[in-house]
Motif scaffolding. Sequence first.
Motif, mmCIF file in Angstrom:
data_model
loop_
_atom_site.group_PDB
_atom_site.id
_atom_site.type_symbol
_atom_site.label_atom_id
_atom_site.label_comp_id
_atom_site.label_asym_id
_atom_site.label_seq_id
_atom_site.Cartn_x
_atom_site.Cartn_y
_atom_site.Cartn_z
ATOM 1 N N VAL A 55 0.834 -1.197 0.000
ATOM 2 C CA VAL A 55 0.000 0.000 0.000
ATOM 3 C C VAL A 55 0.873 1.252 0.000
ATOM 4 C CG1 VAL A 55 -1.768 1.286 1.253
ATOM 5 C CG2 VAL A 55 -1.866 -1.207 1.179
ATOM 6 N N SER A 56 1.971 1.215 0.743
ATOM 7 C CA SER A 56 2.859 2.374 0.854
ATOM 8 C C SER A 56 3.507 2.752 -0.471
ATOM 9 C CB SER A 56 3.944 2.102 1.899
ATOM 10 O OG SER A 56 4.697 0.951 1.566
ATOM 11 N N GLU A 57 3.533 1.827 -1.442
ATOM 12 C CA GLU A 57 4.117 2.110 -2.748
ATOM 13 C C GLU A 57 3.167 2.886 -3.663
ATOM 14 O OE1 GLU A 57 6.989 -1.847 -3.167
ATOM 15 O OE2 GLU A 57 5.104 -1.734 -4.278
ATOM 16 N N ILE A 58 1.876 2.858 -3.343
ATOM 17 C CA ILE A 58 0.875 3.446 -4.238
ATOM 18 C C ILE A 58 0.808 4.944 -4.010
ATOM 19 C CG2 ILE A 58 -1.522 3.332 -4.999
ATOM 20 C CD1 ILE A 58 -1.650 0.510 -3.912
ATOM 21 N N VAL A 180 -7.247 -6.487 -9.373
ATOM 22 C CA VAL A 180 -6.663 -5.404 -10.159
ATOM 23 C C VAL A 180 -5.174 -5.297 -9.836
ATOM 24 C CG1 VAL A 180 -7.278 -3.721 -8.367
ATOM 25 C CG2 VAL A 180 -6.842 -2.932 -10.692
ATOM 26 N N LYS A 181 -4.412 -4.786 -10.785
ATOM 27 C CA LYS A 181 -2.997 -4.490 -10.553
ATOM 28 C C LYS A 181 -2.805 -2.984 -10.647
ATOM 29 C CE LYS A 181 -1.109 -8.864 -12.272
ATOM 30 N NZ LYS A 181 -0.241 -9.518 -13.276
ATOM 31 N N VAL A 182 -2.154 -2.437 -9.636
ATOM 32 C CA VAL A 182 -1.803 -1.025 -9.677
ATOM 33 C C VAL A 182 -0.397 -0.919 -10.244
ATOM 34 C CG1 VAL A 182 -1.383 1.065 -8.335
ATOM 35 C CG2 VAL A 182 -3.295 -0.424 -7.743
ATOM 36 N N ARG A 183 -0.271 -0.257 -11.374
ATOM 37 C CA ARG A 183 1.018 -0.095 -12.037
ATOM 38 C C ARG A 183 1.652 1.231 -11.635
ATOM 39 N NH1 ARG A 183 3.293 -4.658 -14.082
ATOM 40 N NH2 ARG A 183 1.603 -6.058 -14.686
ATOM 41 N N LEU A 184 2.944 1.157 -11.288
ATOM 42 C CA LEU A 184 3.709 2.339 -10.895
ATOM 43 C C LEU A 184 4.749 2.630 -11.960
ATOM 44 C CD1 LEU A 184 4.484 1.096 -7.280
ATOM 45 C CD2 LEU A 184 2.527 2.471 -7.958
ATOM 46 N N HIS A 185 4.970 3.893 -12.235
ATOM 47 C CA HIS A 185 5.986 4.244 -13.225
ATOM 48 C C HIS A 185 7.357 4.121 -12.598
ATOM 49 C CE1 HIS A 185 8.260 7.019 -16.006
ATOM 50 N NE2 HIS A 185 7.723 6.136 -16.815
ATOM 51 N N ALA A 186 8.164 3.151 -13.091
ATOM 52 C CA ALA A 186 9.487 2.902 -12.537
ATOM 53 C C ALA A 186 10.438 4.038 -12.917
ATOM 54 C CB ALA A 186 10.034 1.576 -13.042
ATOM 55 N N ILE A 187 11.251 4.466 -11.949
ATOM 56 C CA ILE A 187 12.166 5.583 -12.161
ATOM 57 C C ILE A 187 13.405 5.143 -12.918
ATOM 58 C CG2 ILE A 187 13.575 7.335 -11.017
ATOM 59 C CD1 ILE A 187 11.572 7.274 -8.716
ATOM 60 N N GLU A 188 13.912 3.936 -12.607
ATOM 61 C CA GLU A 188 15.169 3.496 -13.200
ATOM 62 C C GLU A 188 15.049 3.302 -14.702
ATOM 63 O OE1 GLU A 188 13.306 -0.140 -11.140
ATOM 64 O OE2 GLU A 188 13.603 1.998 -10.790
ATOM 65 N N ASN A 189 16.186 3.343 -15.371
ATOM 66 C CA ASN A 189 16.259 3.265 -16.816
ATOM 67 C C ASN A 189 15.921 1.857 -17.305
ATOM 68 O OD1 ASN A 189 16.745 3.662 -19.481
ATOM 69 N ND2 ASN A 189 18.883 4.236 -19.259
ATOM 70 N N THR A 190 14.935 1.762 -18.193
ATOM 71 C CA THR A 190 14.537 0.455 -18.708
ATOM 72 C C THR A 190 15.577 -0.125 -19.658
ATOM 73 O OG1 THR A 190 12.317 1.361 -18.705
ATOM 74 C CG2 THR A 190 12.586 -0.772 -19.713
ATOM 75 N N GLU A 191 16.344 0.724 -20.326
ATOM 76 C CA GLU A 191 17.296 0.240 -21.324
ATOM 77 C C GLU A 191 18.332 -0.688 -20.701
ATOM 78 O OE1 GLU A 191 18.999 3.512 -23.335
ATOM 79 O OE2 GLU A 191 17.122 4.176 -24.263
ATOM 80 N N GLU A 192 18.758 -0.381 -19.465
ATOM 81 C CA GLU A 192 19.727 -1.245 -18.800
ATOM 82 C C GLU A 192 19.126 -2.614 -18.524
ATOM 83 O OE1 GLU A 192 21.165 0.673 -15.351
ATOM 84 O OE2 GLU A 192 22.011 2.385 -16.427
#
Length: 260
Positions: A55-58, A180-192
């Motif tokens: 919950v704290s991640e949302i 349901v899934k709550v999706r969070l926008h990840a900060i780290e670079n996806t390319e790596e």
Amino acid sequence: MSEYNKVRVSKLVLKNEKVKKKKKKNKSKNKDEKINVEEIQEKINHGNWAEAKLVSEISGPVALEFGSQTYVTAMDNGLFTLGPPHDEGDGPLPEEILTAIIVNETRIALKSGYGKYLGVDKDGTIVGRSDAIGPLEQFEPIFQDNKLAILSSTGCFISIRDEDDSLVAKNRTAGPNELVKVRLHAIENTEEAIDKLDEKKGNIKDIEKNYVKMFQKFQDKKMRMIEGKRSELKKAQQEGKLHESLLDRRAKTKADRYCK
């Protein structure tokens, strides 16, 4: 004889003889690493949007995913519906992104891209027309067995109505339709992450090298590659089972203590 049977029999230890302790194998290590790889891959498949586990991640930009890669989208009339399916690797569209605000330890509020807070109408329809957070604009994410359902202020869980794909809160029990899934926008670079997991990028040696880097601690500044022929990896790559094969090879290596 009964008295002697009560005495615990142990191995005879001679004086000055060192007793060898048995090393416990960490069976959960490989399982944790496999889960880690799967989570990275899933994040990549959703355009660098990771699944919330607590919950704290949302908080901040979020998307509500019902089913597989279909997200709740806001309409200009204040209603919400389920958007079209996304291709693998695509994240949610701007109208499918909400803003989550933490109200307390168990409850959150959600704001649409139109700047209005989500609440529950009299008939159980979820609407986004409020300018402030009141009792009706508060939701409680409930995690159980790694699954999530979101409880509204009316005591009903949110879901997608089959008739018109609208977002509603109708049922007081959480079934498959309420998951349901709550999706969070990840900060780290996806390319790596893609470089580490892309089975088609580079040759087998490069792919395996990237995999080793994911889990190995370089305590003596030396990388310990997995020994053995890579013909099995090439075959696994063609069959789409490269990651499982890499995990099996790593589990067999003698220097696994360097990969903790």
